[in-house]
Design a protein around this motif. Structure first.
Motif, short mmCIF file in Angstrom:
data_model
loop_
_atom_site.label_atom_id
_atom_site.label_comp_id
_atom_site.label_asym_id
_atom_site.label_seq_id
_atom_site.Cartn_x
_atom_site.Cartn_y
_atom_site.Cartn_z
N ASP A 8 -40.76 -65.11 10.88
CA ASP A 8 -39.89 -65.60 11.83
C ASP A 8 -38.48 -65.35 11.46
N GLU A 9 -37.98 -65.12 10.18
CA GLU A 9 -36.78 -64.76 9.92
C GLU A 9 -36.50 -63.54 10.14
N ALA A 36 -37.93 -61.89 12.72
CA ALA A 36 -37.75 -61.77 14.08
C ALA A 36 -36.37 -62.12 14.40
N ILE A 37 -35.97 -63.04 13.77
CA ILE A 37 -34.50 -63.80 14.08
C ILE A 37 -33.55 -62.84 13.58
N LEU A 74 -33.94 -59.55 13.36
CA LEU A 74 -33.93 -58.22 14.38
C LEU A 74 -33.23 -58.59 15.62
N ALA A 75 -33.49 -59.98 16.09
CA ALA A 75 -33.00 -60.23 17.47
C ALA A 75 -31.37 -60.48 17.23
N ILE A 76 -30.95 -61.07 16.11
CA ILE A 76 -29.54 -61.18 16.13
C ILE A 76 -28.87 -59.89 15.90
N LEU A 91 -30.13 -57.25 16.91
CA LEU A 91 -30.03 -56.27 18.20
C LEU A 91 -28.79 -56.68 19.16
N ALA A 92 -28.58 -57.83 19.09
CA ALA A 92 -27.52 -58.76 20.11
C ALA A 92 -26.16 -58.18 19.62
N LEU A 113 -28.44 -53.44 13.55
CA LEU A 113 -29.58 -53.98 13.64
C LEU A 113 -30.34 -53.99 12.32
N ALA A 172 -31.98 -57.24 9.71
CA ALA A 172 -33.18 -57.52 9.41
C ALA A 172 -33.21 -57.60 7.80
#
Length: 328
Positions: free
Chosen positions: A237-238, A240-241, A243-245, A247-248, A275, A279
């Motif tokens: 989960d971390e 994924a979080i 990577l999402a942060i 990316l944004a 990015l 991660a």
């Protein structure tokens, strides 16, 4: 109903015995509910939020919460008790008490001896104090500040030299370990010489990596403090979080670089660094406290300073590699 129990052993400030009260209400499983309620009247217990059910030898068999007691329609106390209730030992660390109370939603935590006999209970006000102290200690450790022998509150009033002594060690470590970041910069000196604009984004990348890592460390330390942690799921989960942060933030950063400098390859390099750095920071920030815990160390101890060095070095390495491939 209970006698006042005596505890003669010496325990540390953070042991369960240091927080427990011995004057607590008890009852036998076969005692009528009405008799228990009647016996409570006129008694000056130090903590009366829970009635502890014990056998003839004092072994803990269960608990009855006070609201359940007064709402009961059963005849015997054993019919409404929560059986085989978990307890702590007198020498257990206070963090275990808080974790147990949170996990089971307990009002007061029973304390038993090696044979399982009830010797007292940690009351609600002590649980609040423990939670606050553990929170403050975790904050200090995350910041690389050594804990005070008398607790986090005493650290505020400690002599100046004592406060310096508790803060300095991890900062010295950070100063020495920062040579790793310096080596990364030196290794890509050619990139800085070829395009001075490359250097403009180093502070932002270091900040973003540190911020993401700090969030992940905080999540990890709190998760470890509340009990068993499904490390694989949380680590996934971390990641994924992160990577999402990443990316944004990478898209936002790339847009800003492109708008101000008009340099597409440099904007892409910054985006990839944010990015990748996000991660790495999320995984390191979450995984390092877990590794400390598995090695038997406090998961918060030094996690902040150690993570900062690793995250900074990794983010800059990713950035300069991207710059070398895309810009130069």
């Amino acid at each position: 109903m209970p006698d006042t129990l005596s505890v003669t052993h010496a325990y540390t400030r953070e042991a369960a015995a240091a927080h427990m009260l011995t004057s607590v209400p008890t009852a036998r499983p076969g005692t009528p509910v009405e008799d228990v309620i009647a016996d409570l009247r006129g008694q000056a217990f130090r903590s009366a939020d829970t009635v502890f059910v014990v056998d003839a030898d004092g072994h803990l068999e269960g608990i009855v919460r006070i609201n359940d007691l007064f709402a009961a329609t059963a005849e015997r106390i054993g019919e409404i008790m929560e059986p085989e209730h978990e307890a702590v030992r007198a020498d257990d660390d206070q963090e275990e008490i808080a974790a147990l109370a949170i996990r089971l939603g307990m009002i007061a935590v029973p304390v038993v001896d090696a044979e399982g006999r009830l010797i007292g209970a940690v009351p609600p006000e002590a649980l609040f104090r423990i939670l606050r102290d553990e929170h403050m200690e975790d904050l200090q450790r995350l910041a690389g500040i050594g804990t005070h022998a008398e607790g986090p509150g005493a650290a505020l009033d400690a002599p100046i030299l004592d406060r310096v002594r508790r803060r300095l060690p991890w900062l010295v470590f950070g100063l020495v370990a920062s040579s790793l970041v310096t080596l990364v910069m030196v290794g890509f000196e050619h990139a800085l010489d070829a395009n001075v604009s490359v250097a403009f984004f180093v502070p932002a990348l270091v900040y973003i990596a540190g911020a993401i890592g700090t969030q992940a460390v905080s999540v990890s330390v709190r998760a470890l403090a509340t009990g068993a942690v499904p490390i694989r799921r949380l680590l996934r989960d971390e990641l994924a979080i992160g990577l999402a942060i990443g990316l944004a933030l990478g898209v936002l950063a790339a847009g800003g670089v492109l708008a101000v400098f008009g340099d597409g390859p440099l904007a892409l390099a910054v985006a990839l660094a944010v990015l990748g750095g996000g991660a790495v920071s999320a995984v390191v920030g979450f995984g390092l406290p877990w590794a400390f815990d598995r090695l038997g160390s406090d998961p918060a101890l030094g996690s902040g300073p150690v993570c900062t060095v690793i995250q900074d070095a990794a983010s800059l390495a990713i950035y300069f590699l991207a710059v070398s491939l895309l810009v130069l």
